[in-house]
Write an enzyme that holds these catalytic residues in place. Structure first.
Site, PDB file in Angstrom:
ATOM      1  N   TYR A 157       9.791  -0.436   6.899  1.00 37.82           N
ATOM      2  CA  TYR A 157       8.491  -0.590   6.209  1.00 37.82           C
ATOM      3  C   TYR A 157       7.612  -1.595   6.949  1.00 37.82           C
ATOM      4  O   TYR A 157       6.435  -1.344   7.203  1.00 37.82           O
ATOM      5  CB  TYR A 157       8.759  -1.037   4.774  1.00 37.82           C
ATOM      6  CG  TYR A 157       7.550  -1.161   3.872  1.00 37.82           C
ATOM      7  CD1 TYR A 157       6.894  -0.035   3.387  1.00 37.82           C
ATOM      8  CD2 TYR A 157       7.087  -2.417   3.463  1.00 37.82           C
ATOM      9  CE1 TYR A 157       5.801  -0.146   2.513  1.00 37.82           C
ATOM     10  CE2 TYR A 157       6.012  -2.548   2.590  1.00 37.82           C
ATOM     11  CZ  TYR A 157       5.366  -1.408   2.123  1.00 37.82           C
ATOM     12  OH  TYR A 157       4.294  -1.534   1.257  1.00 37.82           O
ATOM     13  N   LYS A 161       4.160  -0.526   8.882  1.00 31.65           N
ATOM     14  CA  LYS A 161       2.862  -1.102   8.480  1.00 31.65           C
ATOM     15  C   LYS A 161       2.231  -1.873   9.649  1.00 31.65           C
ATOM     16  O   LYS A 161       1.002  -1.878   9.793  1.00 31.65           O
ATOM     17  CB  LYS A 161       3.036  -2.010   7.261  1.00 31.65           C
ATOM     18  CG  LYS A 161       3.385  -1.262   5.969  1.00 31.65           C
ATOM     19  CD  LYS A 161       2.244  -0.381   5.461  1.00 31.65           C
ATOM     20  CE  LYS A 161       2.501   0.095   4.039  1.00 31.65           C
ATOM     21  NZ  LYS A 161       1.454   0.993   3.545  1.00 31.65           N
TER      22      LYS A 161
HETATM   23  N1  LIG Z   1       2.339  -2.129  -5.147  1.00 30.31           N
HETATM   24  C1  LIG Z   1       2.326  -3.186  -4.342  1.00 30.31           C
HETATM   25  O1  LIG Z   1       2.635  -4.321  -4.755  1.00 30.31           O
HETATM   26  C2  LIG Z   1       1.976  -3.049  -2.890  1.00 30.31           C
HETATM   27  C3  LIG Z   1       2.052  -4.186  -2.071  1.00 30.31           C
HETATM   28  C4  LIG Z   1       1.690  -4.075  -0.739  1.00 30.31           C
HETATM   29  C5  LIG Z   1       1.250  -2.869  -0.243  1.00 30.31           C
HETATM   30  N2  LIG Z   1       1.190  -1.771  -1.056  1.00 30.31           N
HETATM   31  C6  LIG Z   1       0.726  -0.504  -0.486  1.00 30.31           C
HETATM   32  O2  LIG Z   1      -0.225   0.092  -1.344  1.00 30.31           O
HETATM   33  C7  LIG Z   1      -0.154   1.517  -1.212  1.00 30.31           C
HETATM   34  C8  LIG Z   1      -0.057   2.169  -2.592  1.00 30.31           C
HETATM   35  O3  LIG Z   1       1.162   1.727  -3.170  1.00 30.31           O
HETATM   36  P1  LIG Z   1       1.521   1.901  -4.726  1.00 30.31           P
HETATM   37  O4  LIG Z   1       2.080   0.613  -5.132  1.00 30.31           O
HETATM   38  O5  LIG Z   1       0.376   2.496  -5.466  1.00 30.31           O
HETATM   39  O6  LIG Z   1       2.731   2.933  -4.614  1.00 30.31           O
HETATM   40  P2  LIG Z   1       3.076   4.255  -5.413  1.00 30.31           P
HETATM   41  O7  LIG Z   1       2.684   4.144  -6.829  1.00 30.31           O
HETATM   42  O8  LIG Z   1       4.490   4.549  -5.059  1.00 30.31           O
HETATM   43  O9  LIG Z   1       2.112   5.322  -4.718  1.00 30.31           O
HETATM   44  C9  LIG Z   1       2.352   5.825  -3.435  1.00 30.31           C
HETATM   45  C10 LIG Z   1       1.488   7.042  -3.223  1.00 30.31           C
HETATM   46  O10 LIG Z   1       1.762   7.550  -1.904  1.00 30.31           O
HETATM   47  C11 LIG Z   1       1.916   8.961  -2.022  1.00 30.31           C
HETATM   48  N3  LIG Z   1       2.712   9.537  -0.949  1.00 30.31           N
HETATM   49  C12 LIG Z   1       3.961   9.203  -0.556  1.00 30.31           C
HETATM   50  N4  LIG Z   1       4.349  10.026   0.427  1.00 30.31           N
HETATM   51  C13 LIG Z   1       3.320  10.878   0.669  1.00 30.31           C
HETATM   52  C14 LIG Z   1       3.100  11.952   1.551  1.00 30.31           C
HETATM   53  N5  LIG Z   1       4.035  12.323   2.420  1.00 30.31           N
HETATM   54  N6  LIG Z   1       1.919  12.612   1.499  1.00 30.31           N
HETATM   55  C15 LIG Z   1       0.963  12.264   0.614  1.00 30.31           C
HETATM   56  N7  LIG Z   1       1.105  11.254  -0.252  1.00 30.31           N
HETATM   57  C16 LIG Z   1       2.277  10.583  -0.234  1.00 30.31           C
HETATM   58  C17 LIG Z   1       2.615   9.126  -3.354  1.00 30.31           C
HETATM   59  O11 LIG Z   1       2.530  10.475  -3.758  1.00 30.31           O
HETATM   60  P3  LIG Z   1       3.634  11.148  -4.741  1.00 30.31           P
HETATM   61  O12 LIG Z   1       3.163  10.816  -6.120  1.00 30.31           O
HETATM   62  O13 LIG Z   1       3.519  12.601  -4.423  1.00 30.31           O
HETATM   63  O14 LIG Z   1       4.957  10.549  -4.361  1.00 30.31           O
HETATM   64  C18 LIG Z   1       1.774   8.187  -4.202  1.00 30.31           C
HETATM   65  O15 LIG Z   1       0.559   8.804  -4.564  1.00 30.31           O
HETATM   66  C19 LIG Z   1       1.018   1.808  -0.269  1.00 30.31           C
HETATM   67  O16 LIG Z   1       0.540   1.972   1.039  1.00 30.31           O
HETATM   68  C20 LIG Z   1       1.836   0.530  -0.347  1.00 30.31           C
HETATM   69  O17 LIG Z   1       2.597   0.327   0.830  1.00 30.31           O
HETATM   70  C21 LIG Z   1       1.538  -1.831  -2.370  1.00 30.31           C
END
Ligand SMILES: NC(=O)c1ccc[n+]([C@@H]2O[C@H](COP(=O)([O-])OP(=O)(O)OC[C@H]3O[C@@H](n4cnc5c(N)ncnc54)[C@H](OP(=O)(O)O)[C@@H]3O)[C@@H](O)[C@H]2O)c1
Length: 242
Positions: A157, A161
């Site tokens: 990861y 990133k």
């Molecule tokens: N939450 C945090 O604290 C945090 C912290 C740092 C960075 N981030 C970053 O923020 C972003 C959003 O994270 P989140 O927390 O909202 O996570 P999440 O709820 O798990 O959402 C991830 C999204 O990515 C989509 N996805 C995964 N694989 C895919 C693919 N092959 N094609 C198209 N879509 C795909 C998922 O779709 P499905 O529903 O189909 O699986 C979902 O819509 C990510 O880049 C994550 O690394 C989050």
């Protein structure tokens, strides 16, 4: 570290003559972006793409990304939010040690966290209007910062990133040559309560709700200018080390 002073979540800096696109709209943060953008009334429509919704898109499939962009051709795409990302699922957890490195799992993380967003940039950046502010924002993560890595672990990861951040930088340089007012940045949302963080959120961490995080990031996007294109910012507008 320099800081962008957030403006507002109303996106008044973005001309109100176009559409917004959110990829990863089924995710915690992506869904919150869709709600906030619809509420802003700044866009004729908000296209919400994901693996299981109306605008079906798996970013690992180059042909699907090209076809998705094709479906938007002729529209004024003022804002793209790439909220896709992968950290864990039922069978894959982030590595605690080099002993846990697995080639297939690492390739999967690269495919979703770095290569997929690169394909989105390849096909969607050319759709940004040549005049007026527009932005492509991809959600990266502070753990992708090499300069900030003090505890190690999470090899795939973190590395994916870090690769994403480099791709953003390359794309922003290329974009800036012909799209003088367009912006391409990587953004860290902070720790947000979503399925992605669910196994890791510890007591005492500042874990925010997706709607709050999306509003904060939109305020930062509102304040961004073309000079900041190619940067890596957090949800408060603070520039993060690479
Ligand atoms: N939450 C945090 O604290 C945090 C912290 C740092 C960075 N981030 C970053 O923020 C972003 C959003 O994270 P989140 O927390 O909202 O996570 P999440 O709820 O798990 O959402 C991830 C999204 O990515 C989509 N996805 C995964 N694989 C895919 C693919 N092959 N094609 C198209 N879509 C795909 C998922 O779709 P499905 O529903 O189909 O699986 C979902 O819509 C990510 O880049 C994550 O690394 C989050």
């Amino acid at each position: 570290m320099s800081q962008i002073i957030p403006a507002s979540a109303h996106l008044e800096s973005v001309p109100d003559d176009g559409i917004a696109v959110v990829i990863g709209a089924t995710g915690g943060i992506g869904g919150a972006f869709v709600r906030a953008l619809e509420k802003s009334r700044r866009f004729a429509r908000v296209v919400a793409a994901g693996r299981s919704n109306e605008h079906r898109l798996d970013i690992r499939d180059p042909d699907a990304v090209a076809a998705f962009a094709e479906s938007l051709a002729g529209e004024r795409v003022r804002l793209v939010i790439d909220a896709t990302g992968f950290l864990h699922d039922e069978t894959r957890m982030p590595e605690k040690s080099w002993r846990d490195i697995n080639a297939q799992d690492m390739a999967y993380s690269y495919a979703v966290n770095a290569i997929g967003p690169a394909l989105l940039m390849q096909h969607l950046l050319p759709l940004l209007p040549r005049e007026g502010k527009s932005a492509f924002v991809t959600l990266s993560a502070k753990v992708g910062s090499i300069g900030d890595n003090r505890i190690g672990g999470w090899y795939a990861y973190r590395a994916a990133k870090a690769a994403l951040n480099q791709i953003v930088r390359c794309a922003a340089i290329e974009l800036g040559r012909r799209w003088r007012e367009a912006i391409c940045v990587a953004m860290h949302p902070g720790t947000v309560h979503t399925p992605l963080t669910q196994p890791f959120a510890k007591n005492g961490l500042n874990v925010r709700e997706p709607d709050e995080a999306a509003a904060e990031m939109l305020a930062v996007i509102d304040a961004l200018t073309a000079e900041e294109s190619g940067g890596f910012f957090d949800y408060r507008g603070e520039r993060l080390p690479w």
